[in-house]
Design a protein around this motif. Structure first.
Motif, PDB file in Angstrom:
ATOM      1  N   VAL A 114      33.629  44.037  40.147  1.00 44.55           N
ATOM      2  CA  VAL A 114      34.373  45.249  40.490  1.00 44.55           C
ATOM      3  C   VAL A 114      35.765  45.297  39.875  1.00 44.55           C
ATOM      4  CG1 VAL A 114      35.295  46.631  42.391  1.00 44.55           C
ATOM      5  CG2 VAL A 114      33.091  45.458  42.649  1.00 44.55           C
ATOM      6  N   ALA A 115      36.576  44.262  40.110  1.00 39.61           N
ATOM      7  CA  ALA A 115      37.971  44.327  39.667  1.00 39.61           C
ATOM      8  C   ALA A 115      38.545  42.926  39.468  1.00 39.61           C
ATOM      9  CB  ALA A 115      38.818  45.087  40.680  1.00 39.61           C
ATOM     10  N   LEU A 116      39.391  42.806  38.471  1.00 36.05           N
ATOM     11  CA  LEU A 116      40.070  41.546  38.163  1.00 36.05           C
ATOM     12  C   LEU A 116      41.456  41.551  38.781  1.00 36.05           C
ATOM     13  CD1 LEU A 116      40.197  38.848  36.549  1.00 36.05           C
ATOM     14  CD2 LEU A 116      40.998  40.184  34.587  1.00 36.05           C
ATOM     15  N   PHE A 117      41.765  40.531  39.579  1.00 36.86           N
ATOM     16  CA  PHE A 117      43.103  40.407  40.154  1.00 36.86           C
ATOM     17  C   PHE A 117      44.094  39.816  39.144  1.00 36.86           C
ATOM     18  CE2 PHE A 117      41.075  39.452  44.582  1.00 36.86           C
ATOM     19  CZ  PHE A 117      40.694  40.772  44.694  1.00 36.86           C
ATOM     20  N   GLY A 118      43.651  38.811  38.399  1.00 38.60           N
ATOM     21  CA  GLY A 118      44.535  37.983  37.587  1.00 38.60           C
ATOM     22  C   GLY A 118      44.546  36.586  38.170  1.00 38.60           C
ATOM     23  N   ASP A 259      29.651  54.854  42.012  1.00 43.09           N
ATOM     24  CA  ASP A 259      30.788  55.602  42.551  1.00 43.09           C
ATOM     25  C   ASP A 259      31.648  54.741  43.464  1.00 43.09           C
ATOM     26  OD1 ASP A 259      29.976  57.781  41.152  1.00 43.09           O
ATOM     27  OD2 ASP A 259      29.245  58.928  42.870  1.00 43.09           O
ATOM     28  N   ILE A 260      31.015  53.862  44.236  1.00 41.71           N
ATOM     29  CA  ILE A 260      31.765  52.938  45.087  1.00 41.71           C
ATOM     30  C   ILE A 260      32.522  51.937  44.229  1.00 41.71           C
ATOM     31  CG2 ILE A 260      31.547  51.042  46.758  1.00 41.71           C
ATOM     32  CD1 ILE A 260      29.370  52.584  48.142  1.00 41.71           C
ATOM     33  N   VAL A 261      31.867  51.438  43.186  1.00 44.72           N
ATOM     34  CA  VAL A 261      32.506  50.482  42.277  1.00 44.72           C
ATOM     35  C   VAL A 261      33.745  51.103  41.640  1.00 44.72           C
ATOM     36  CG1 VAL A 261      32.228  49.160  40.138  1.00 44.72           C
ATOM     37  CG2 VAL A 261      30.358  49.244  41.802  1.00 44.72           C
ATOM     38  N   SER A 262      33.607  52.312  41.125  1.00 45.17           N
ATOM     39  CA  SER A 262      34.734  52.980  40.466  1.00 45.17           C
ATOM     40  C   SER A 262      35.871  53.252  41.444  1.00 45.17           C
ATOM     41  CB  SER A 262      34.262  54.296  39.837  1.00 45.17           C
ATOM     42  OG  SER A 262      33.287  54.058  38.839  1.00 45.17           O
ATOM     43  N   ALA A 293      35.925  48.556  35.758  1.00 42.18           N
ATOM     44  CA  ALA A 293      34.804  47.691  36.144  1.00 42.18           C
ATOM     45  C   ALA A 293      33.969  47.261  34.945  1.00 42.18           C
ATOM     46  CB  ALA A 293      33.930  48.410  37.166  1.00 42.18           C
ATOM     47  N   ALA A 294      33.735  48.175  34.009  1.00 42.94           N
ATOM     48  CA  ALA A 294      32.938  47.836  32.825  1.00 42.94           C
ATOM     49  C   ALA A 294      33.665  46.800  31.962  1.00 42.94           C
ATOM     50  CB  ALA A 294      32.632  49.093  32.020  1.00 42.94           C
ATOM     51  N   GLN A 295      34.970  46.976  31.789  1.00 44.08           N
ATOM     52  CA  GLN A 295      35.754  46.025  31.002  1.00 44.08           C
ATOM     53  C   GLN A 295      35.790  44.659  31.674  1.00 44.08           C
ATOM     54  OE1 GLN A 295      39.348  48.373  31.012  1.00 44.08           O
ATOM     55  NE2 GLN A 295      39.058  49.041  28.894  1.00 44.08           N
ATOM     56  N   PHE A 296      35.901  44.664  32.992  1.00 52.46           N
ATOM     57  CA  PHE A 296      35.925  43.398  33.710  1.00 52.46           C
ATOM     58  C   PHE A 296      34.584  42.682  33.602  1.00 52.46           C
ATOM     59  CE2 PHE A 296      35.405  41.357  38.073  1.00 52.46           C
ATOM     60  CZ  PHE A 296      35.891  40.130  37.637  1.00 52.46           C
ATOM     61  N   THR A 297      33.491  43.406  33.695  1.00 53.62           N
ATOM     62  CA  THR A 297      32.161  42.809  33.553  1.00 53.62           C
ATOM     63  C   THR A 297      32.011  42.177  32.173  1.00 53.62           C
ATOM     64  OG1 THR A 297      31.212  44.415  35.094  1.00 53.62           O
ATOM     65  CG2 THR A 297      29.681  43.272  33.632  1.00 53.62           C
ATOM     66  N   ALA A 298      32.499  42.863  31.149  1.00 55.75           N
ATOM     67  CA  ALA A 298      32.456  42.311  29.791  1.00 55.75           C
ATOM     68  C   ALA A 298      33.340  41.069  29.685  1.00 55.75           C
ATOM     69  CB  ALA A 298      32.902  43.369  28.782  1.00 55.75           C
ATOM     70  N   PHE A 299      34.463  41.080  30.407  1.00 55.43           N
ATOM     71  CA  PHE A 299      35.368  39.927  30.415  1.00 55.43           C
ATOM     72  C   PHE A 299      34.672  38.699  30.991  1.00 55.43           C
ATOM     73  CE2 PHE A 299      38.290  37.376  33.046  1.00 55.43           C
ATOM     74  CZ  PHE A 299      39.179  36.926  32.078  1.00 55.43           C
TER      75      PHE A 299
END
Length: 319
Positions: A114-118, A259-262, A293-299
């Motif tokens: 879902v999301a990257l904190f760092g 939609d929940i993820v975004s 979310a898509a960028q984080f999944t790729a990360f």
């Protein structure tokens, strides 16, 4: 064909409706480590902000064990309804799956990222009573007493272990690994003299370092941190391979409605940009991230590719 289109439109409308009304009850965030570590701290900070922003409770539940694997597995098997998440990270979703024993879950197929904190860099710290002044002195001591020095980490498969194991390999030294169920136990035993060193996140040991009760020998950041200008990096002391961030993030079970993820990704990023959050994270050497979310999944996929050969070459293993 007409029926299929109708069903597809119905599914989309139901998903959108669920997201619009989400969250309608408390949301559980599992921290797969003991209280007091960086994962716990970041999880609680973000949960508090999400509670304020979304007007619904985001509740932390600590389920430590096996370097974050126990709690992560629980969430991987939870319903994909938007009410169960885990504070994921490089330990539980990159390093542990790459170790020989692996994990009971696939870090990509069994989760929605879902999301990257760092995250902060790792720090190698010792008890001042050990009598070494710097990393070079520590290596010299370890070489005179092969296998006698021990180091603590937050657990098997954590990046604290990996950084230490890679350092051992590069420096040509031998240290015994003592895994804990979270960083706080490792730091406590360092203070008590039961381990010679700890390899953990900087934020976990920051209080002891600032008070002089622990001596930091090296950070895994790419450069020295403004708040810790006197702590040298591994790279500047001859170990350029040891540049890494112990990142943490938020993930849910596979199949979460998009939609929940975004929506949740946007709220997490909003929370991380708040001035008080940025200031709090800066003191721990953490730079907030703003990936969707898509960028984080790729990360995450990229981190698995990056660390694969390093894990295998470092000798890190499940104890």
């Amino acid at each position: 064909m007409f029926l299929i289109r109708v069903l597809a439109l119905f599914a989309v409308s139901v998903t959108a409706a669920l997201a619009q009304g989400w969250p309608a009850r408390p949301v559980k965030i599992v921290v797969p480590f003991a209280p007091g570590g960086t994962a716990d701290t970041l999880g609680r900070l973000v949960a508090q902000k999400l509670t304020e922003q979304m007007k619904e409770s985001f509740v932390i539940e600590n389920r430590g064990g096996a370097g974050g694997v126990v709690g992560s597995e629980i969430v991987s098997k939870a319903p994909a309804d938007g009410y169960s998440f885990v504070v994921s990270g490089i330990a539980s979703h990159v390093i542990a799956p790459l170790l020989p024993q692996g994990t009971p879950y696939d870090p990509m197929k069994d989760f929605t990222h879902v999301a990257l904190f760092g995250g902060p860099p790792a720090v190698l710290a010792v008890n001042p009573s050990l009598g070494v002044k710097d990393l070079r002195g520590f290596v010299a001591l370890a070489k005179t007493e092969p296998g006698k020095l021990s180091y603590g980490s937050p657990g098997n498969g954590t990046q604290g272990q990996l950084v230490a194991e890679l350092f051992k390999h590069l420096a040509g030294i031998d240290m015994a690994h003592i895994p804990y169920k979270g960083a706080s136990g490792a730091v406590a035993d360092l203070m008590g003299g039961r381990v010679a060193a700890v390899s953990t996140t900087l934020s976990t040991a920051a209080g002891q370092i600032k008070s002089g009760r622990a001596q930091a020998l090296a950070l895994s950041s790419g450069k020295r941190l403004p708040d810790y200008p006197d702590i040298p990096t591994f790279a500047e002391q001859g170990y350029p391979e040891l540049v890494a961030t112990v990142w943490f993030s938020l993930s849910g079970p596979a199949g979460l409605p998009q939609d929940i993820v975004s929506k949740l990704n946007a709220e997490v990023r909003r929370a991380l940009e708040l001035p008080d959050m940025r200031e709090r994270m800066r003191h721990d050497g953490i730079e907030p991230n703003s990936l969707d979310a898509a960028q984080f999944t790729a990360f995450v996929a990229g981190e698995l590719r990056r660390w694969g050969p390093i894990v295998r070459g470092s000798g890190a293993k499940n104890d």
